[in-house]
Design a protein around this motif. Structure first.
Motif, PDB file in Angstrom:
ATOM      1  N   LEU A  32     -24.004 -21.691 -35.242  1.00  0.00           N
ATOM      2  CA  LEU A  32     -24.930 -21.006 -34.356  1.00  0.00           C
ATOM      3  C   LEU A  32     -24.332 -19.672 -33.944  1.00  0.00           C
ATOM      4  O   LEU A  32     -23.136 -19.587 -33.690  1.00  0.00           O
ATOM      5  CB  LEU A  32     -25.154 -21.891 -33.132  1.00  0.00           C
ATOM      6  N   THR A  33     -25.152 -18.632 -33.894  1.00  0.00           N
ATOM      7  CA  THR A  33     -24.743 -17.332 -33.378  1.00  0.00           C
ATOM      8  C   THR A  33     -25.538 -17.072 -32.109  1.00  0.00           C
ATOM      9  O   THR A  33     -26.746 -17.308 -32.071  1.00  0.00           O
ATOM     10  CB  THR A  33     -25.040 -16.210 -34.396  1.00  0.00           C
ATOM     11  N   ILE A  34     -24.857 -16.609 -31.076  1.00  0.00           N
ATOM     12  CA  ILE A  34     -25.541 -16.247 -29.829  1.00  0.00           C
ATOM     13  C   ILE A  34     -25.028 -14.873 -29.406  1.00  0.00           C
ATOM     14  O   ILE A  34     -23.835 -14.598 -29.513  1.00  0.00           O
ATOM     15  CB  ILE A  34     -25.337 -17.297 -28.718  1.00  0.00           C
ATOM     16  N   ASP A  35     -25.950 -14.014 -29.000  1.00  0.00           N
ATOM     17  CA  ASP A  35     -25.527 -12.693 -28.552  1.00  0.00           C
ATOM     18  C   ASP A  35     -26.509 -12.121 -27.546  1.00  0.00           C
ATOM     19  O   ASP A  35     -27.600 -12.639 -27.344  1.00  0.00           O
ATOM     20  CB  ASP A  35     -25.317 -11.739 -29.729  1.00  0.00           C
ATOM     21  N   LEU A  36     -26.054 -11.056 -26.905  1.00  0.00           N
ATOM     22  CA  LEU A  36     -26.877 -10.321 -25.950  1.00  0.00           C
ATOM     23  C   LEU A  36     -27.130  -8.945 -26.541  1.00  0.00           C
ATOM     24  O   LEU A  36     -26.197  -8.269 -26.966  1.00  0.00           O
ATOM     25  CB  LEU A  36     -26.165 -10.186 -24.601  1.00  0.00           C
ATOM     26  N   GLN A  37     -28.391  -8.559 -26.602  1.00  0.00           N
ATOM     27  CA  GLN A  37     -28.773  -7.274 -27.186  1.00  0.00           C
ATOM     28  C   GLN A  37     -29.653  -6.508 -26.214  1.00  0.00           C
ATOM     29  O   GLN A  37     -30.302  -7.099 -25.354  1.00  0.00           O
ATOM     30  CB  GLN A  37     -29.564  -7.490 -28.483  1.00  0.00           C
ATOM     31  N   TYR A  38     -29.672  -5.212 -26.379  1.00  0.00           N
ATOM     32  CA  TYR A  38     -30.610  -4.352 -25.658  1.00  0.00           C
ATOM     33  C   TYR A  38     -31.435  -3.670 -26.739  1.00  0.00           C
ATOM     34  O   TYR A  38     -30.920  -2.854 -27.499  1.00  0.00           O
ATOM     35  CB  TYR A  38     -29.867  -3.325 -24.790  1.00  0.00           C
ATOM     36  N   ARG A  39     -32.720  -4.055 -26.832  1.00  0.00           N
ATOM     37  CA  ARG A  39     -33.578  -3.560 -27.907  1.00  0.00           C
ATOM     38  C   ARG A  39     -34.959  -3.238 -27.366  1.00  0.00           C
ATOM     39  O   ARG A  39     -35.353  -3.697 -26.296  1.00  0.00           O
ATOM     40  CB  ARG A  39     -33.774  -4.632 -28.983  1.00  0.00           C
ATOM     41  N   GLU A  40     -35.706  -2.514 -28.167  1.00  0.00           N
ATOM     42  CA  GLU A  40     -37.110  -2.297 -27.845  1.00  0.00           C
ATOM     43  C   GLU A  40     -37.863  -3.603 -28.063  1.00  0.00           C
ATOM     44  O   GLU A  40     -37.602  -4.330 -29.028  1.00  0.00           O
ATOM     45  CB  GLU A  40     -37.703  -1.202 -28.728  1.00  0.00           C
ATOM     46  N   ARG A  41     -38.786  -3.892 -27.186  1.00  0.00           N
ATOM     47  CA  ARG A  41     -39.584  -5.113 -27.311  1.00  0.00           C
ATOM     48  C   ARG A  41     -40.309  -5.150 -28.655  1.00  0.00           C
ATOM     49  O   ARG A  41     -40.508  -6.210 -29.253  1.00  0.00           O
ATOM     50  CB  ARG A  41     -40.577  -5.193 -26.150  1.00  0.00           C
TER      51      ARG A  41
END
Length: 115
Positions: A32-41
């Motif tokens: 499993l990969t888990i991350d936090l991103q800041y992206r355009e909806r």
């Protein structure tokens, strides 16, 4: 990543951290990969199925790598993406070949966010 660290108390085994905001775990035998991103909806695929995760809106979709779950965990804000102004949202992304594991970890991760 504090969020992922809290998940390790459960049945997860740490494999490696690939950056300050992403890590890879093994949960019940599933990678499993888990991350936090800041992206355009708008980067959430149009074919994604909208789901409710507690008080957050999530989107589930499949790609070649497995099941992705993107959960929008905050308000939209002004930022920069690809060297241009953009309206971004914080997104927790979970990826696993096992959809049940992805859903369980996504739900567990939300329990560790500030209320």
């Amino acid at each position: 990543m504090a969020l992922v660290g809290a998940l390790l108390i459960a049945t997860a085994a740490w494999e490696r951290q690939t950056g300050a905001d992403e890590c890879i775990l093994a949960v019940d035998g599933a990678r499993l990969t888990i991350d936090l991103q800041y992206r355009e909806r708008a980067t959430i695929p149009a074919e994604a199925r909208q789901k409710s995760f507690d008080r957050y809106t999530g989107f589930e979709y499949e790609r070649g790598d497995g099941t992705f779950i993107d959960i929008v965990v905050g308000e939209e804000f002004s930022g920069v993406e690809n060297r241009r102004s953009a309206r971004l949202v914080p997104i927790i992304r979970v990826l696993s070949r096992n959809p049940a594991v992805a859903q369980t970890v996504a739900s567990a991760a939300l329990q560790h966010l500030p209320h």
